[in-house]
Design a protein around this motif. Structure first.
Motif, PDB file in Angstrom:
ATOM      1  N   VAL A  22       0.860  -1.190   0.000  1.00 48.80           N
ATOM      2  CA  VAL A  22       0.000   0.000   0.000  1.00 48.80           C
ATOM      3  C   VAL A  22       0.898   1.241   0.000  1.00 48.80           C
ATOM      4  O   VAL A  22       1.713   1.420   0.918  1.00 48.80           O
ATOM      5  N   ARG A  56      -7.015   4.333  -0.472  1.00 46.39           N
ATOM      6  CA  ARG A  56      -5.802   3.513  -0.458  1.00 46.39           C
ATOM      7  C   ARG A  56      -5.738   2.709   0.849  1.00 46.39           C
ATOM      8  O   ARG A  56      -5.258   1.577   0.867  1.00 46.39           O
ATOM      9  N   VAL A 116      -7.575  -1.754   2.060  1.00 42.64           N
ATOM     10  CA  VAL A 116      -6.790  -2.799   2.709  1.00 42.64           C
ATOM     11  C   VAL A 116      -7.650  -3.650   3.624  1.00 42.64           C
ATOM     12  O   VAL A 116      -7.419  -4.853   3.768  1.00 42.64           O
ATOM     13  N   VAL A 150      -1.400  -1.364  -4.240  1.00 46.79           N
ATOM     14  CA  VAL A 150      -2.603  -0.568  -4.016  1.00 46.79           C
ATOM     15  C   VAL A 150      -2.226   0.906  -3.994  1.00 46.79           C
ATOM     16  O   VAL A 150      -1.440   1.354  -3.155  1.00 46.79           O
ATOM     17  N   THR A 151      -2.770   1.651  -4.928  1.00 47.89           N
ATOM     18  CA  THR A 151      -2.595   3.099  -4.945  1.00 47.89           C
ATOM     19  C   THR A 151      -3.715   3.707  -5.776  1.00 47.89           C
ATOM     20  O   THR A 151      -4.533   2.992  -6.373  1.00 47.89           O
TER      21      THR A 151
END
Length: 277
Positions: A83, A107, A111, A187-188
């Motif tokens: 992340v 972002r 999660v 993840v962005t």
């Protein structure tokens, strides 16, 4: 490079550049270059209005957000999830003694879902201080947030030195030492994904894109003006920062290609299958 990017990045944003041009025009109006100064002021103001109201920002943002499809979990669980920082405001968090999320909050919230669906995957958060002269880091504040999501502390790896995406990739790779057989998600924000994937590829850390934080709805936004100058200018600045970043990182050989995208895999239809990068 980090300090230089901060200084030059100021002028890469259309809103800043147009204001600087308008101020330069005002100064020139007090000299013998009166007409040039008037032209700069009028042109800068008109461009501020056009960029702020017309869907220019959406036109710049859409190709970035559409570059990578949403991640398809049918291919199986990943071994790890990286992340990128950028969703936590560390200075505000430090002052308020609580996690302060900004417009890129998805972002972080993404999660929670990924951790629940893939309980064996390691979670890596990489985010230091993006300030020119340092300060509190994003990683200092995320442990409690992840625990509130029900993510066990022993699943989380924190990287708190990275100041930009190049350092995100370099430091994270050194920290987790990914094996060639492992699958890692990145993840962005969707608009930041092309540059991020290119940087991770250049660092020798293959990742699968999991874009979040979409700012546009799709092609419909190309025909809809903004409701305020501030909103349109902000969208244009965000998109232009990525386009300039892509070009500069390509020139300085810090990304794998000019406009990174999904890579074809033998026997895999990228339009339908969950293809490894």
């Amino acid at each position: 490079m980090f300090g230089l990017s901060k200084v030059l990045g100021f002028f890469a944003l259309p809103s800043n550049l147009l204001v600087v041009l308008a101020l330069a025009g005002i100064l020139l109006m007090r000299t013998r270059f009166l007409r040039l100064g008037q032209g700069l002021v009028i042109g800068a103001v008109l461009l501020l209005v056009v960029v702020g109201i017309a869907p220019v920002g959406n036109a710049l943002m859409l190709p970035l957000e559409e570059r990578f499809p949403k991640w398809d979990p049918k291919g199986g669980s990943p071994d790890g999830i990286v992340v990128l920082g950028g969703a936590v405001s560390p200075d505000v968090s430090a002052a308020r003694k609580d996690v302060a999320l900004n417009e890129a909050a998805e972002r972080m919230t993404a999660v929670a879902k990924l951790a629940r669906e893939h309980p064996s995957a390691r979670i890596v958060f990489t985010g230091g201080s993006g300030r020119l002269f340092g300060g509190a880091t994003e990683a200092d504040f995320v442990t409690g947030l992840f625990e509130s999501f029900g993510i066990s502390r022993d699943r989380v790896v924190l990287e708190n030195r990275a100041r930009n995406t190049v350092e995100n990739a370099t430091f994270t790779k050194a920290l987790v030492k990914p094996k060639p057989s492992e699958r890692w998600l990145l993840v962005t924000s969707a608009h930041h994904m092309p540059r991020s994937v290119g940087i991770f590829r250049k660092a020798g850390f293959p990742v699968e894109a999991h874009p979040v934080d979409f700012r546009t709805r799709g092609l419909a936004d190309l025909a809809e003006p903004f409701g305020s100058l501030a909103a349109g200018l902000a969208r244009t600045d965000t998109a232009m920062r990525e386009w300039v970043g892509l070009f500069v990182y390509w020139l300085t050989e810090r990304t794998s290609e000019l406009f990174p995208g999904p890579r074809p895999v033998a026997g895999c239809d990228t339009a339908k299958d969950n293809c490894r990068p």
